[in-house]
Design a protein around this motif. Structure first.
Motif, PDB file in Angstrom:
ATOM      1  N   LEU A 114       0.928  -1.181   0.154  1.00 25.33           N
ATOM      2  CA  LEU A 114       0.190   0.033  -0.039  1.00 25.33           C
ATOM      3  C   LEU A 114       0.946   1.296   0.061  1.00 25.33           C
ATOM      4  CD1 LEU A 114      -2.649   1.547   0.076  1.00 25.33           C
ATOM      5  CD2 LEU A 114      -2.767   1.218   2.422  1.00 25.33           C
ATOM      6  N   GLN A 115       1.934   1.242   0.897  1.00 23.15           N
ATOM      7  CA  GLN A 115       2.892   2.316   0.817  1.00 23.15           C
ATOM      8  C   GLN A 115       3.453   2.618  -0.448  1.00 23.15           C
ATOM      9  OE1 GLN A 115       5.917   2.685   4.038  1.00 23.15           O
ATOM     10  NE2 GLN A 115       7.211   3.591   2.621  1.00 23.15           N
ATOM     11  N   VAL A 116       3.698   1.569  -1.174  1.00 24.89           N
ATOM     12  CA  VAL A 116       4.583   1.750  -2.372  1.00 24.89           C
ATOM     13  C   VAL A 116       3.741   2.290  -3.495  1.00 24.89           C
ATOM     14  CG1 VAL A 116       5.820   0.009  -4.206  1.00 24.89           C
ATOM     15  CG2 VAL A 116       6.410  -0.115  -1.878  1.00 24.89           C
ATOM     16  N   ARG A 117       2.499   1.430  -3.604  1.00 21.18           N
ATOM     17  CA  ARG A 117       1.561   1.994  -4.507  1.00 21.18           C
ATOM     18  C   ARG A 117       0.961   3.380  -4.300  1.00 21.18           C
ATOM     19  NH1 ARG A 117       3.726  -0.382  -8.064  1.00 21.18           N
ATOM     20  NH2 ARG A 117       2.111  -0.009  -9.587  1.00 21.18           N
ATOM     21  N   THR A 118       0.830   3.836  -3.229  1.00 24.93           N
ATOM     22  CA  THR A 118       0.690   5.101  -2.859  1.00 24.93           C
ATOM     23  C   THR A 118       1.639   6.249  -3.346  1.00 24.93           C
ATOM     24  OG1 THR A 118      -0.981   4.524  -1.042  1.00 24.93           O
ATOM     25  CG2 THR A 118      -0.190   6.845  -0.868  1.00 24.93           C
ATOM     26  N   GLU A 119       2.567   5.972  -3.119  1.00 26.89           N
ATOM     27  CA  GLU A 119       3.893   6.648  -3.432  1.00 26.89           C
ATOM     28  C   GLU A 119       3.791   6.920  -5.172  1.00 26.89           C
ATOM     29  OE1 GLU A 119       8.716   7.491  -3.168  1.00 26.89           O
ATOM     30  OE2 GLU A 119       7.701   6.199  -1.594  1.00 26.89           O
ATOM     31  N   ASN A 142      -9.077  10.161  -2.025  1.00 22.77           N
ATOM     32  CA  ASN A 142      -8.376   9.012  -1.770  1.00 22.77           C
ATOM     33  C   ASN A 142      -9.466   7.989  -1.290  1.00 22.77           C
ATOM     34  OD1 ASN A 142      -5.586  10.163  -2.151  1.00 22.77           O
ATOM     35  ND2 ASN A 142      -6.518  11.458  -0.823  1.00 22.77           N
ATOM     36  N   TRP A 143      -9.492   6.748  -1.970  1.00 19.17           N
ATOM     37  CA  TRP A 143     -10.074   5.419  -1.663  1.00 19.17           C
ATOM     38  C   TRP A 143      -9.369   4.570  -1.164  1.00 19.17           C
ATOM     39  CZ3 TRP A 143     -14.278   8.298  -1.247  1.00 19.17           C
ATOM     40  CH2 TRP A 143     -14.474   9.250  -2.098  1.00 19.17           C
ATOM     41  N   ILE A 144      -9.135   4.097   0.184  1.00 24.50           N
ATOM     42  CA  ILE A 144      -8.181   3.165   0.600  1.00 24.50           C
ATOM     43  C   ILE A 144      -8.665   1.837   1.201  1.00 24.50           C
ATOM     44  CG2 ILE A 144      -6.088   3.102   2.531  1.00 24.50           C
ATOM     45  CD1 ILE A 144      -6.196   6.029   2.493  1.00 24.50           C
ATOM     46  N   PRO A 145      -8.268   0.622   0.857  1.00 17.38           N
ATOM     47  CA  PRO A 145      -8.642  -0.474   0.884  1.00 17.38           C
ATOM     48  C   PRO A 145      -8.385  -0.797   2.623  1.00 17.38           C
ATOM     49  CG  PRO A 145      -7.180  -0.783  -1.002  1.00 17.38           C
ATOM     50  CD  PRO A 145      -7.033   0.570  -0.463  1.00 17.38           C
ATOM     51  N   VAL A 186     -10.955   8.138   2.718  1.00 19.75           N
ATOM     52  CA  VAL A 186     -11.760   7.042   3.498  1.00 19.75           C
ATOM     53  C   VAL A 186     -11.497   5.745   3.050  1.00 19.75           C
ATOM     54  CG1 VAL A 186     -13.669   8.846   3.892  1.00 19.75           C
ATOM     55  CG2 VAL A 186     -13.784   7.584   1.813  1.00 19.75           C
ATOM     56  N   GLY A 187     -12.190   4.938   3.672  1.00 14.14           N
ATOM     57  CA  GLY A 187     -11.648   3.390   3.446  1.00 14.14           C
ATOM     58  C   GLY A 187     -12.825   2.625   2.564  1.00 14.14           C
ATOM     59  N   THR A 188     -12.452   1.765   1.773  1.00 16.31           N
ATOM     60  CA  THR A 188     -13.378   1.063   0.825  1.00 16.31           C
ATOM     61  C   THR A 188     -13.063  -0.827   1.111  1.00 16.31           C
ATOM     62  OG1 THR A 188     -12.082   0.869  -1.091  1.00 16.31           O
ATOM     63  CG2 THR A 188     -13.081   2.778  -0.660  1.00 16.31           C
ATOM     64  N   ARG A 189     -14.143  -1.284   0.348  1.00 17.07           N
ATOM     65  CA  ARG A 189     -13.866  -2.784   0.337  1.00 17.07           C
ATOM     66  C   ARG A 189     -13.060  -3.236  -0.704  1.00 17.07           C
ATOM     67  NH1 ARG A 189     -13.513  -2.733   5.764  1.00 17.07           N
ATOM     68  NH2 ARG A 189     -15.599  -2.475   6.713  1.00 17.07           N
ATOM     69  N   ALA A 190     -12.776  -2.142  -1.640  1.00 16.13           N
ATOM     70  CA  ALA A 190     -12.239  -2.402  -2.833  1.00 16.13           C
ATOM     71  C   ALA A 190     -10.722  -2.979  -2.698  1.00 16.13           C
ATOM     72  CB  ALA A 190     -12.300  -1.294  -3.652  1.00 16.13           C
ATOM     73  N   PHE A 197      -8.499  13.335  -8.786  1.00 14.89           N
ATOM     74  CA  PHE A 197      -7.992  14.596  -8.321  1.00 14.89           C
ATOM     75  C   PHE A 197      -8.445  15.343  -9.233  1.00 14.89           C
ATOM     76  CE2 PHE A 197      -5.065  12.269 -11.309  1.00 14.89           C
ATOM     77  CZ  PHE A 197      -4.573  13.376 -12.312  1.00 14.89           C
ATOM     78  N   LEU A 198      -8.452  16.488  -8.878  1.00 16.28           N
ATOM     79  CA  LEU A 198      -8.929  17.884  -9.990  1.00 16.28           C
ATOM     80  C   LEU A 198      -7.553  18.773  -9.672  1.00 16.28           C
ATOM     81  CD1 LEU A 198     -10.931  19.862 -11.455  1.00 16.28           C
ATOM     82  CD2 LEU A 198     -11.323  20.508  -9.350  1.00 16.28           C
ATOM     83  N   ALA A 199      -7.074  19.283 -10.817  1.00 18.61           N
ATOM     84  CA  ALA A 199      -5.833  20.218 -10.904  1.00 18.61           C
ATOM     85  C   ALA A 199      -5.988  21.271 -11.840  1.00 18.61           C
ATOM     86  CB  ALA A 199      -4.569  19.261 -11.385  1.00 18.61           C
TER      87      ALA A 199
END
Length: 353
Positions: A114-119, A142-145, A186-190, A197-199
């Motif tokens: 998770l850390q690696v894929r987030t970065e 951000n939708w976090i498993p 927030v958390g998801t079950r995915a 993102f909006l930029a």
């Protein structure tokens, strides 16, 4: 489906089936359609077209979607794992990163998947923005498993925060705290990390809440790296002023308040949103923003708390805009509700709750 009146940036709401039937992305001014309740990842289904930003959370109420549009022509493109649509001034993108072995092994060494894929996700986002000169992140979701689960003796949210901040540092995006975007996590079950993102080319003014410690200055008790987001962002587009309020919870200073009491946490969250609204009015030098003039997304942890949360919000605010309720795990295990809000985006064709 009614066409929205064009502004530099706007959001309208429509039934999802209606939007898909008309396939609104064929319109050259649509940046994104944000949908809810997608099928589980284990079910075979066609890949979503560019511009469909799927949120893997159950929506309580009518199956509506958000349609983000602009007053400029929009084109679609890909960049590594990112799919996005962009106009000359804005970009709305989405990236999904599969998380290998989400259960993990406590005895493993090195950074978690998770850390690696987030970065990696944030590095790709920043590289894209640098390449196309849309330098500013304006808003991130951000939708976090399994956000509250622990692997490798560290909560998933804290693993996510390490990866996110590593990317900010690598791309020199912490040198100016005023450029730290508003965000929700927030958390998801995915089974994958999903980031929307909006930029844009505009320069946002980061807003903080005087009732709370800045998230990026939290003490070490909340993890090896602090959460990297501002409490809100204000954007002056000349004819249009936009307010983004990050996911806001029952936190005063840096401590959770009213553990176990969903109604009290809802009240405290609205007190915090009111404080950010006051800051926005101070920056804008006017009283243009009001709790009743915001559009809300409400994330609630437990179904049995939804009626209490709705009742409190009905008592405290009467927004003329749509309020969306989504079931999700919150970034702290003792938090039962989180609320985000926007102002200055709603299409005038919308006004239902």
């Amino acid at each position: 489906m009614r066409a929205s009146r064009r502004a530099p940036l706007s959001v309208s709401y429509a039934p999802t089936a209606e939007a898909m039937e008309h396939f609104a992305l064929r319109r050259e001014h649509i940046l994104s359609i944000v949908t809810f309740n997608p099928l589980p990842t284990s079910e075979a289904r066609p890949e979503a077209p560019r511009g469909i930003a799927e949120i893997p959370l159950p929506l309580s109420g009518p199956d509506n979607c958000e349609i983000w549009s602009t007053d400029q022509p929009v084109v679609s493109a890909d960049f590594f794992d990112i799919t996005y649509r962009r106009s000359p001034d804005f970009i709305f993108g989405s990236i999904t990163q599969a998380i290998a072995c989400p259960a993990g092994q406590n005895g493993d060494h090195g950074p978690s998947s998770l850390q690696v894929r987030t970065e990696e996700a944030y590095r790709q986002i920043f590289t894209l923005l640098e390449d196309i000169e849309h330098h500013r992140l304006l808003r991130v979701w951000n939708w976090i498993p399994d956000i509250n689960s622990n692997t490798r003796e560290l909560e998933h949210y804290r693993q996510f925060n390490i990866g996110r901040q590593n990317a900010f540092i690598a791309h020199n995006r912490l040198s100016d705290t005023g450029s730290i975007p508003a965000a929700t996590a927030v958390g998801t079950r995915a089974e994958a990390l999903i980031v929307h993102f909006l930029a844009g080319r505009c320069i946002p003014v980061a807003l903080e809440n005087p009732r709370q410690v800045e998230a990026y200055r939290y003490p070490e008790k909340y993890g090896p790296r602090s959460p990297t987001f501002s409490r809100g962002g204000w954007i002056d587009l000349g004819p249009q002023n936009i307010l983004f309020i990050s996911g806001t919870a029952s936190i005063v200073g840096h401590s959770t308040m009213h553990a176990g009491d969903a109604a009290a946490q809802t009240r405290e969250s609205i007190h915090n949103i009111a404080a950010i609204v006051a800051e926005a009015n101070r920056v804008a030098r006017s009283d243009v923003y009001d709790l009743n003039l915001l559009s809300y997304r409400v994330y609630f942890r437990n179904k049995q708390d939804l009626a209490k949360i709705r009742a409190e919000l009905d008592r405290l605010i009467q927004p003329f805009a749509t309020t969306l309720y989504l079931q999700a795990d919150i970034c702290r295990a003792d938090l039962l509700v989180e609320i985000e809000a926007t102002a200055g985006l709603l299409s005038r064709d919308d006004g239902h709750r």
